[in-house]
Design a protein around this motif. Structure first.
Motif, PDB file in Angstrom:
ATOM      1  N   ARG A 219      -8.917 -15.381   8.367  1.00  0.00           N
ATOM      2  CA  ARG A 219      -8.404 -16.753   8.337  1.00  0.00           C
ATOM      3  C   ARG A 219      -8.221 -17.213   6.891  1.00  0.00           C
ATOM      4  NH1 ARG A 219     -11.932 -21.283  11.185  1.00  0.00           N
ATOM      5  NH2 ARG A 219     -13.376 -20.377   9.710  1.00  0.00           N
ATOM      6  N   ALA A 220      -9.197 -16.925   6.037  1.00  0.00           N
ATOM      7  CA  ALA A 220      -9.105 -17.324   4.628  1.00  0.00           C
ATOM      8  C   ALA A 220      -7.934 -16.627   3.935  1.00  0.00           C
ATOM      9  CB  ALA A 220     -10.412 -17.027   3.909  1.00  0.00           C
ATOM     10  N   ILE A 221      -7.723 -15.357   4.231  1.00  0.00           N
ATOM     11  CA  ILE A 221      -6.611 -14.613   3.630  1.00  0.00           C
ATOM     12  C   ILE A 221      -5.285 -15.177   4.129  1.00  0.00           C
ATOM     13  CG2 ILE A 221      -5.476 -12.353   3.504  1.00  0.00           C
ATOM     14  CD1 ILE A 221      -8.396 -11.155   3.625  1.00  0.00           C
TER      15      ILE A 221
ATOM     16  N   ALA B  39      -4.633 -14.168  -2.579  1.00  0.00           N
ATOM     17  CA  ALA B  39      -5.817 -14.662  -3.286  1.00  0.00           C
ATOM     18  C   ALA B  39      -6.685 -13.508  -3.759  1.00  0.00           C
ATOM     19  CB  ALA B  39      -6.624 -15.586  -2.387  1.00  0.00           C
ATOM     20  N   SER B  40      -7.446 -13.790  -4.809  1.00  0.00           N
ATOM     21  CA  SER B  40      -8.379 -12.802  -5.352  1.00  0.00           C
ATOM     22  C   SER B  40      -9.624 -12.721  -4.480  1.00  0.00           C
ATOM     23  CB  SER B  40      -8.796 -13.201  -6.769  1.00  0.00           C
ATOM     24  OG  SER B  40      -9.619 -14.373  -6.719  1.00  0.00           O
ATOM     25  N   ALA B  41     -10.383 -11.666  -4.666  1.00  0.00           N
ATOM     26  CA  ALA B  41     -11.634 -11.502  -3.928  1.00  0.00           C
ATOM     27  C   ALA B  41     -12.593 -12.652  -4.247  1.00  0.00           C
ATOM     28  CB  ALA B  41     -12.274 -10.160  -4.251  1.00  0.00           C
ATOM     29  N   HIS B  42     -12.630 -13.081  -5.497  1.00  0.00           N
ATOM     30  CA  HIS B  42     -13.537 -14.180  -5.865  1.00  0.00           C
ATOM     31  C   HIS B  42     -13.163 -15.465  -5.124  1.00  0.00           C
ATOM     32  CE1 HIS B  42     -16.181 -16.798  -8.073  1.00  0.00           C
ATOM     33  NE2 HIS B  42     -15.136 -17.585  -8.333  1.00  0.00           N
TER      34      HIS B  42
ATOM     35  N   SER C  42      -4.371  -5.655   3.504  1.00  0.00           N
ATOM     36  CA  SER C  42      -3.955  -4.759   2.419  1.00  0.00           C
ATOM     37  C   SER C  42      -4.421  -5.387   1.115  1.00  0.00           C
ATOM     38  CB  SER C  42      -2.437  -4.567   2.421  1.00  0.00           C
ATOM     39  OG  SER C  42      -1.785  -5.785   2.110  1.00  0.00           O
ATOM     40  N   ARG C  43      -4.726  -4.531   0.170  1.00  0.00           N
ATOM     41  CA  ARG C  43      -5.185  -4.975  -1.150  1.00  0.00           C
ATOM     42  C   ARG C  43      -4.257  -4.355  -2.179  1.00  0.00           C
ATOM     43  NH1 ARG C  43     -11.420  -3.495  -1.166  1.00  0.00           N
ATOM     44  NH2 ARG C  43     -11.587  -5.128  -2.725  1.00  0.00           N
ATOM     45  N   GLN C  44      -3.767  -5.212  -3.081  1.00  0.00           N
ATOM     46  CA  GLN C  44      -2.811  -4.760  -4.087  1.00  0.00           C
ATOM     47  C   GLN C  44      -3.222  -5.294  -5.448  1.00  0.00           C
ATOM     48  OE1 GLN C  44       0.880  -6.470  -2.768  1.00  0.00           O
ATOM     49  NE2 GLN C  44       0.385  -6.062  -0.653  1.00  0.00           N
ATOM     50  N   ALA C  45      -2.875  -4.543  -6.462  1.00  0.00           N
ATOM     51  CA  ALA C  45      -3.151  -4.999  -7.827  1.00  0.00           C
ATOM     52  C   ALA C  45      -2.372  -6.280  -8.093  1.00  0.00           C
ATOM     53  CB  ALA C  45      -2.756  -3.926  -8.832  1.00  0.00           C
TER      54      ALA C  45
ATOM     55  N   GLU D 120      -5.086  -8.631  -5.105  1.00  0.00           N
ATOM     56  CA  GLU D 120      -4.544  -9.581  -4.136  1.00  0.00           C
ATOM     57  C   GLU D 120      -4.792  -9.079  -2.725  1.00  0.00           C
ATOM     58  OE1 GLU D 120      -0.405 -10.053  -5.051  1.00  0.00           O
ATOM     59  OE2 GLU D 120      -0.827 -11.222  -6.862  1.00  0.00           O
ATOM     60  N   HIS D 121      -5.060 -10.010  -1.825  1.00  0.00           N
ATOM     61  CA  HIS D 121      -5.355  -9.685  -0.432  1.00  0.00           C
ATOM     62  C   HIS D 121      -4.290 -10.282   0.487  1.00  0.00           C
ATOM     63  CE1 HIS D 121      -9.108  -9.192  -2.571  1.00  0.00           C
ATOM     64  NE2 HIS D 121      -9.511  -8.418  -1.587  1.00  0.00           N
TER      65      HIS D 121
END
Length: 137
Positions: free
Chosen positions: A41-43, A49-52, A79-82, A89-90
């Motif tokens: 939900r947050a993503i 958004a960053s992990a932090h 998915s996670r991307q630089a 980024e998520h």
């Protein structure tokens, strides 16, 4: 006064605990947990958004969210991307979007049941009071 404050704090925690148990139970029927669903939900609300930032949004430490994101990625839910600098980024995958969508009616049922004893004006009052307390922290 102190006893009343302790009782208030305990009741808030009791309500939260009851919600978490009920939500975890319902979300288990679709193969996820409250913690995982809340991250999805947050993503969805903060794509890229960053992990932090997502850790803050989901009330977790950076390390805990990183571990969770690794699990969600392994399940093909995100998915996670630089990103810029060292940030990652998520984003939700189509499977993550389906899981999130499947959870909304389940969480709505639990919340409706939990707050069903309160009238609409009482729910608005409670929300207002909790908002006031949360902003004073």
């Amino acid at each position: 006064m102190t006893a009343e404050l302790e009782q208030l704090g305990r009741r808030v925690k009791q309500a939260q605990y009851r919600h978490h148990r009920a939500l975890d139970s319902r979300l288990a029927t679709i193969g996820t947990t409250l913690t995982q669903w809340d991250a999805l939900r947050a993503i969805a609300q903060n794509p890229g958004a960053s992990a932090h930032a997502l850790a803050v949004a989901t009330f977790q430490s950076d390390q805990s969210f990183g571990t969770l994101a690794t699990r969600l990625s392994a399940q093909n839910l995100i998915s996670r991307q630089a990103g810029r600098g060292r940030a990652i980024e998520h984003h939700l995958t189509p499977e993550g979007e389906r899981m999130l969508a499947a959870g909304y009616p389940l969480t709505a049922e639990v919340l409706a049941s939990s707050f069903g004893a309160l009238s609409e004006p009482e729910r608005q009052t409670l929300l207002g009071l909790l908002n006031r307390v949360a902003t004073d922290l």
